[in-house]
Design a protein around this motif. Structure first.
Motif: not given
Length: 463
Positions: A185-207
């Motif tokens: 499938f072609e996948v789109t992820v819609v996320n309310r946070g600034k980066e995925p994986m809010s259990t990480l800090d945003a700088d690591m989520g950016r990776l």
């Protein structure tokens, strides 16, 4: 003497919930006490027991061939061990003063009361299902139970198009994005946070964000879903935000879960700030001598922050069940708490974390330093070495380790266990630098990436 009506001299244990915590508790209690000493009745509103919800994304994605591979112990196996397991039966009320529970047969609707001497509440978690127009339309799926997984697979097989939208970018959302990519499938992820994986800090989520886009996943961050749009046939056709619409032949909700504690709340049992049941170290519900609780419906002590936390994971649920079963069966066990370890992956990208994020440390009043290092999974000259990023938090002045996050390819995820052990032992980053870890070029550089981060952190926190 038993407080309930029934067999003389035989206590009755009632278990609410037939998955990891509930059936682990029942099985452990049965190991310690035979049917002549302890009668065990377990209620499960679904049709499956002792299954791995964590494995559902890998079944949907095709890594696990069949549903039954996710079932650790069947209902028949539990019954053969002397557990009166009643499937398709939902407990609708707990009468604490009367020491009984009311259960309803899901098919017939008939209800009846069952007395107990000892009660285990293992009601698990409910997926977060936002109150949005169209969220209940055909083609919109959660992934909490084996039945959910089966329904999603059926939708994927019947889908006329190959466009999927995943709502949410936590563990469930990221893992389901991979599963859908694997299904073509072609996948789109819609996320309310600034980066995925809010259990990480945003700088690591950016990776993680960059890696997901590199896999062909479209990431839409800082976006709040407003409704699910439906077609003339009533099925989901798109996910709408305030700014855009994303066409979808299937929609998967990966927003997370909350403790399923409506029963406990109605019964007046103590709940914490996150809505989970509060227990003591023996997993006994606080203030109630003969009621225990475990699994995704409880809050646990975070050993690093010293505060209660909600961490719905199968590892904890099974440990809770073992502790409860030991105590119910006349033995003794405790569950001291967690350090917050979790791992995940999206295709070949491994994501790991343990301990506190920056905002967690700040919230509880800890002063800290952070370091981030780049290293490799193996010796740089050895074939297959791949990059790895390690972020480490250490307490200012004392140097106590507070948290570690790792993002990389092969070998990244399980390296976090080094930090989990160090956190549990309350080690300083200076002490960590002397850890005698296994080394050979195929497995790590001379200085393991976690120890490189520890060296850098130790230098930074020194007065």
């Amino acid at each position: 003497m038993s407080m309930r009506e029934g067999q003389d001299g035989t206590e009755r244990l009632v278990v609410i919930g037939g998955d990891a915590a509930g059936m682990s508790a029942a099985s452990q209690a049965r190991r310690l006490k035979g049917p002549g000493e302890l009668e065990i009745v377990a209620f499960e509103r679904g049709r499956f027991t002792s299954f791995s919800a964590c494995g559902i994304p890998y079944w949907v994605g095709g890594d696990v061939a069949e549903r039954d591979a996710l079932i650790a112990r069947t209902p028949e196996e539990h019954r053969a061990r002397g557990i009166d397991l009643r499937l398709g039966t939902e407990v609708t009320a707990i009468d604490v003063p009367g020491r009984r529970v009311r259960a309803r047969d899901v098919d017939s609707g008939t209800e009846s009361w069952t007395p107990y001497d000892k009660l285990v509440i293992a009601t698990g978690a409910r997926p977060v299902r936002p109150d949005l127009p169209g969220v209940d339309a055909p083609g919109v799926h959660g992934v909490q139970t084996l039945g959910d997984g089966q329904a999603l697979l059926q939708t994927l097989a019947r889908a006329h198009g190959r466009r999927a939208v995943v709502v949410g970018a936590g563990y469930i959302g990221v893992e389901m994005a991979e599963a859908l990519i694997n299904r073509g499938f072609e996948v789109t992820v819609v996320n309310r946070g600034k980066e995925p994986m809010s259990t990480l800090d945003a700088d690591m989520g950016r990776l993680v964000h960059r890696a997901m886009e590199g896999l062909g996943i479209t990431m839409v961050n800082d976006a709040e879903v407003t409704k699910i749009l439906t077609g003339e046939d009533g099925r989901a056709r798109a996910v709408a935000t305030q700014d855009a619409e994303y066409p979808a032949d299937v929609v998967v909700l990966g927003i997370g879960v909350r403790p399923d504690t409506a029963l406990a709340r109605a019964a007046g049992l103590p709940l914490g700030a996150h809505g989970g049941l509060l227990t003591d170290l023996a997993m006994r519900v606080r203030g109630h001598e003969d009621i225990w609780a475990g699994g995704d419906c409880v809050e646990v002590l975070n050993l690093v922050s010293g505060q209660e936390q909600y961490v719905p994971l199968g590892t904890h649920a099974n440990k809770h069940g073992q502790v409860i079963g030991s105590n119910v069966g006349g033995g003794y066990a405790t569950f001291p708490g967690v350090v917050g370890t979790a791992v995940s992956k999206v295709c070949d990208l491994e994501i790991a974390r343990t301990g506190l994020r920056e905002k967690d440390a700040g919230r509880v009043g800890l002063r800290y330093e952070t370091v981030t290092i780049e290293s490799t999974s193996r010796a740089g000259y050895y074939p297959g070495a791949s990059p790895m990023t390690v972020k480490m938090l250490a307490e200012r002045r004392t140097g106590r380790l507070l948290g570690v996050q790792i993002v990389g390819r092969e070998g990244a995820a399980k390296r976090v266990d080094i930090a989990a052990v160090a956190l549990t032992a309350q080690m300083t980053v200076e002490q960590m630098t002397a850890l005698d870890l296994g080394y050979a070029p195929p497995f790590s550089p001379v200085w393991d990436p976690v120890l490189v981060a520890a060296r850098k952190a130790a230098a930074k926190v020194r007065p």
